[in-house]
Design a protein around this motif. Structure first.
Motif, PDB file in Angstrom:
ATOM      1  N   TYR A  49      -6.234   7.009  -7.211  1.00 17.64           N
ATOM      2  CA  TYR A  49      -5.898   5.777  -6.500  1.00 17.64           C
ATOM      3  C   TYR A  49      -7.022   4.746  -6.645  1.00 17.64           C
ATOM      4  O   TYR A  49      -6.765   3.553  -6.812  1.00 17.64           O
ATOM      5  CB  TYR A  49      -5.617   6.067  -5.021  1.00 17.64           C
TER       6      TYR A  49
ATOM      7  N   GLY B 114       2.502  -2.222  -6.189  1.00 20.49           N
ATOM      8  CA  GLY B 114       3.027  -2.547  -4.862  1.00 20.49           C
ATOM      9  C   GLY B 114       2.859  -4.019  -4.521  1.00 20.49           C
ATOM     10  O   GLY B 114       3.776  -4.657  -3.985  1.00 20.49           O
TER      11      GLY B 114
ATOM     12  N   TYR C 238      -6.967   3.366 -10.254  1.00 19.38           N
ATOM     13  CA  TYR C 238      -5.759   2.523 -10.333  1.00 19.38           C
ATOM     14  C   TYR C 238      -5.987   1.183  -9.632  1.00 19.38           C
ATOM     15  O   TYR C 238      -5.735   0.115 -10.201  1.00 19.38           O
ATOM     16  CB  TYR C 238      -4.595   3.303  -9.716  1.00 19.38           C
ATOM     17  N   SER C 239      -6.475   1.221  -8.397  1.00 21.23           N
ATOM     18  CA  SER C 239      -6.705  -0.013  -7.628  1.00 21.23           C
ATOM     19  C   SER C 239      -7.731  -0.909  -8.304  1.00 21.23           C
ATOM     20  O   SER C 239      -7.526  -2.118  -8.440  1.00 21.23           O
ATOM     21  CB  SER C 239      -7.181   0.315  -6.210  1.00 21.23           C
TER      22      SER C 239
ATOM     23  N   ASP D  73       2.227   1.807  -3.446  1.00 19.43           N
ATOM     24  CA  ASP D  73       1.173   2.323  -4.323  1.00 19.43           C
ATOM     25  C   ASP D  73       0.867   3.791  -4.030  1.00 19.43           C
ATOM     26  O   ASP D  73       0.653   4.583  -4.953  1.00 19.43           O
ATOM     27  CB  ASP D  73      -0.096   1.479  -4.194  1.00 19.43           C
ATOM     28  N   TRP D  74       0.832   4.163  -2.745  1.00 17.68           N
ATOM     29  CA  TRP D  74       0.585   5.566  -2.388  1.00 17.68           C
ATOM     30  C   TRP D  74       1.672   6.462  -2.950  1.00 17.68           C
ATOM     31  O   TRP D  74       1.397   7.547  -3.454  1.00 17.68           O
ATOM     32  CB  TRP D  74       0.490   5.734  -0.880  1.00 17.68           C
TER      33      TRP D  74
ATOM     34  N   THR E 129       0.835  -1.206   0.000  1.00 22.37           N
ATOM     35  CA  THR E 129       0.000   0.000   0.000  1.00 22.37           C
ATOM     36  C   THR E 129       0.866   1.251   0.000  1.00 22.37           C
ATOM     37  O   THR E 129       0.590   2.213  -0.727  1.00 22.37           O
ATOM     38  CB  THR E 129      -0.953   0.001   1.212  1.00 22.37           C
TER      39      THR E 129
ATOM     40  N   THR F 236      -1.823  -4.609  -7.704  1.00 25.41           N
ATOM     41  CA  THR F 236      -1.266  -3.300  -8.021  1.00 25.41           C
ATOM     42  C   THR F 236       0.251  -3.447  -8.143  1.00 25.41           C
ATOM     43  O   THR F 236       0.798  -4.512  -7.857  1.00 25.41           O
ATOM     44  CB  THR F 236      -1.597  -2.300  -6.905  1.00 25.41           C
TER      45      THR F 236
END
Length: 146
Positions: A65, A82, A68-69, A28-29, A25, A80
């Motif tokens: 986000y 990540g 994307y997710s 990804d952030w 996570t 993702t």
């Protein structure tokens, strides 16, 4: 007795560890923050502005986000960037690929888990299948890739 224990241990090991989920996570952030920051800079010519600008950027971040997710987790990859980096993926409880509606609902359920002071996310530490509240609500699992 040891056959049952080793069988249970093997079952538990297929589910992704909580720390892997947190690190994925975080990756990804960072990725989405860079993307949204660059888009904001291209559009406005600045990275930071007044409080209203920051609020709009925060909403923009959660929108990007979310898209994307949803797209990545419902894709054939089931993960993702990540999650791919940490060799974990999302699947339904029957180990099938997520549909777009299921990934959509999971994203909003995950926001709910996060905004309950993280309680819904931390639940993954205490369940046999390492499911957070959002995973239980959407009947999904986060598993280690084979």
């Amino acid at each position: 007795m040891s056959l049952i224990c080793s069988s249970t241990q093997a079952m538990v090991e297929q589910y992704a560890a909580f720390w892997k989920r947190v690190v994925a996570t975080f990756i990804d952030w960072i990725l989405v923050s860079i993307i949204t920051g660059l888009i904001s800079w291209i559009i406005t010519g600045e990275f930071a502005g007044d409080e209203a600008f920051r609020k709009i950027n925060t909403l923009f971040f959660f929108q990007v986000y979310g898209v994307y997710s949803i797209l990545m987790e419902s894709s054939r990859l089931g993960a993702t960037v990540g999650k791919l980096a940490l060799k974990i993926k999302i699947c339904s409880v029957d180990h099938n690929q997520l549909s777009v509606p299921q990934a959509f609902f999971r994203y909003f359920a995950r926001l709910f888990s996060f905004f309950t002071a993280g309680f819904g996310c931390v639940m993954a530490l205490f369940t046999l299948k390492r499911q957070g509240l959002h995973d239980q609500m959407t009947k999904t699992l986060v598993i280690n890739k084979a």
